[in-house]
Design a protein around this motif. Structure first.
Motif, PDB file in Angstrom:
ATOM      1  N   TRP A   1      -8.329  -2.668   4.762  1.00  0.00           N
ATOM      2  CA  TRP A   1      -9.235  -3.606   5.424  1.00  0.00           C
ATOM      3  C   TRP A   1      -8.665  -5.026   5.355  1.00  0.00           C
ATOM      4  O   TRP A   1      -8.696  -5.759   6.342  1.00  0.00           O
ATOM      5  CB  TRP A   1     -10.628  -3.558   4.774  1.00  0.00           C
ATOM      6  N   VAL A   2      -8.124  -5.397   4.194  1.00  0.00           N
ATOM      7  CA  VAL A   2      -7.628  -6.767   3.980  1.00  0.00           C
ATOM      8  C   VAL A   2      -6.497  -7.091   4.946  1.00  0.00           C
ATOM      9  O   VAL A   2      -6.496  -8.159   5.562  1.00  0.00           O
ATOM     10  CB  VAL A   2      -7.182  -6.976   2.510  1.00  0.00           C
TER      11      VAL A   2
ATOM     12  N   ILE B   1      -8.075   2.464  -5.319  1.00  0.00           N
ATOM     13  CA  ILE B   1      -9.128   1.652  -4.700  1.00  0.00           C
ATOM     14  C   ILE B   1      -8.526   0.355  -4.153  1.00  0.00           C
ATOM     15  O   ILE B   1      -8.852  -0.062  -3.038  1.00  0.00           O
ATOM     16  CB  ILE B   1     -10.280   1.389  -5.692  1.00  0.00           C
ATOM     17  N   ALA B   2      -7.627  -0.259  -4.916  1.00  0.00           N
ATOM     18  CA  ALA B   2      -6.967  -1.480  -4.434  1.00  0.00           C
ATOM     19  C   ALA B   2      -6.173  -1.187  -3.154  1.00  0.00           C
ATOM     20  O   ALA B   2      -6.219  -1.958  -2.193  1.00  0.00           O
ATOM     21  CB  ALA B   2      -6.060  -2.052  -5.517  1.00  0.00           C
TER      22      ALA B   2
ATOM     23  N   VAL C   1      -8.679  -0.576  -0.243  1.00  0.00           N
ATOM     24  CA  VAL C   1      -9.286  -1.832   0.212  1.00  0.00           C
ATOM     25  C   VAL C   1      -8.258  -2.679   0.966  1.00  0.00           C
ATOM     26  O   VAL C   1      -8.596  -3.387   1.909  1.00  0.00           O
ATOM     27  CB  VAL C   1      -9.890  -2.606  -0.987  1.00  0.00           C
ATOM     28  N   SER C   2      -6.991  -2.563   0.581  1.00  0.00           N
ATOM     29  CA  SER C   2      -5.952  -3.347   1.253  1.00  0.00           C
ATOM     30  C   SER C   2      -5.836  -2.987   2.730  1.00  0.00           C
ATOM     31  O   SER C   2      -5.364  -3.789   3.530  1.00  0.00           O
ATOM     32  CB  SER C   2      -4.596  -3.176   0.554  1.00  0.00           C
TER      33      SER C   2
ATOM     34  N   THR D   1     -12.012   5.375   6.671  1.00  0.00           N
ATOM     35  CA  THR D   1     -12.779   4.852   5.540  1.00  0.00           C
ATOM     36  C   THR D   1     -13.443   5.983   4.764  1.00  0.00           C
ATOM     37  O   THR D   1     -13.395   6.009   3.525  1.00  0.00           O
ATOM     38  CB  THR D   1     -13.848   3.847   6.039  1.00  0.00           C
TER      39      THR D   1
ATOM     40  N   ARG E   1       0.837  -1.201   0.000  1.00  0.00           N
ATOM     41  CA  ARG E   1       0.000   0.000   0.000  1.00  0.00           C
ATOM     42  C   ARG E   1       0.872   1.251   0.000  1.00  0.00           C
ATOM     43  O   ARG E   1       0.602   2.201  -0.741  1.00  0.00           O
ATOM     44  CB  ARG E   1      -0.949   0.000   1.208  1.00  0.00           C
TER      45      ARG E   1
END
Length: 188
Positions: A51-52, A44-45, A48-49, A135, A17
């Motif tokens: 959260w991942v 966006i990736a 989202v990472s 977020t 990230r």
């Protein structure tokens, strides 16, 4: 077995990230619409990472001091650098700079406050609203990135950024209020 924290999957994702920030910024700064679409996809990736990596750390019990340090830094770097790039390319209007500056102020001040209080062994736990704040910031910046790609998003982008700015200031106020006894000498 003592594993190297650099090789824990959640930390690899967090480091990725951080690494994604450079190409995202370069693509936005290129001024090319297709490059901006790629930047939006990468952003966006990266968002989202966040959260991942947290989900995997909990699911696989792969916690580490490195991850606890890097994860919030990665979030703040992604937000701050993208705000700077969006200000540079004038995706942020003059009025949009108000919540953008509020976000930058809080994201600099509160970690400094935490570091100061850490020296006094005072811990300010992350609140649920502060997690949502991140977020909302990430969503706001994604919408702003999408404005040149999707006509009609300008007002929505500004509104979401203002909501992010207000929530960001509110969480900053909550942390300052919680730390005040330790700053004023009352909590000694």
């Amino acid at each position: 077995m003592n594993r190297n924290p650099l090789f824990l999957v959640p930390n690899i994702i967090t480091i990725a990230r951080i690494a994604a920030i450079v190409p995202i910024a370069a693509l936005v700064m290129s001024g090319d619409t297709n490059a901006r679409a790629v930047a939006l996809f990468l952003y966006i990736a990266a968002a989202v990472s966040d959260w991942v990596d947290g989900y995997l750390a909990r699911a696989w019990n792969q916690y580490s001091d490195l991850g606890r340090m890097l994860d919030p830094i990665a979030d703040k770097m992604l937000v701050a650098i993208l705000i700077a790039v969006l200000a540079w390319d004038r995706s942020l209007t003059g009025l949009d700079m108000i919540p953008a500056i509020a976000i930058l102020f809080r994201e600099t001040f509160i970690p400094g406050l935490r570091e100061f209080l850490g020296n006094k062994t005072v811990v300010l736990p992350v609140t649920r609203l502060a997690k949502w704040k991140t977020t909302i910031q990430l969503v706001a910046l994604a919408v702003i990135l999408a404005v040149p790609l999707i006509p009609g998003l300008t007002l929505v982008a500004s509104l979401v950024l203002w909501v992010a700015g207000i929530i960001t200031l509110w969480t900053g106020w909550q942390y300052l209020r919680a730390s005040w006894p330790h700053l004023s000498g009352i909590g000694k």
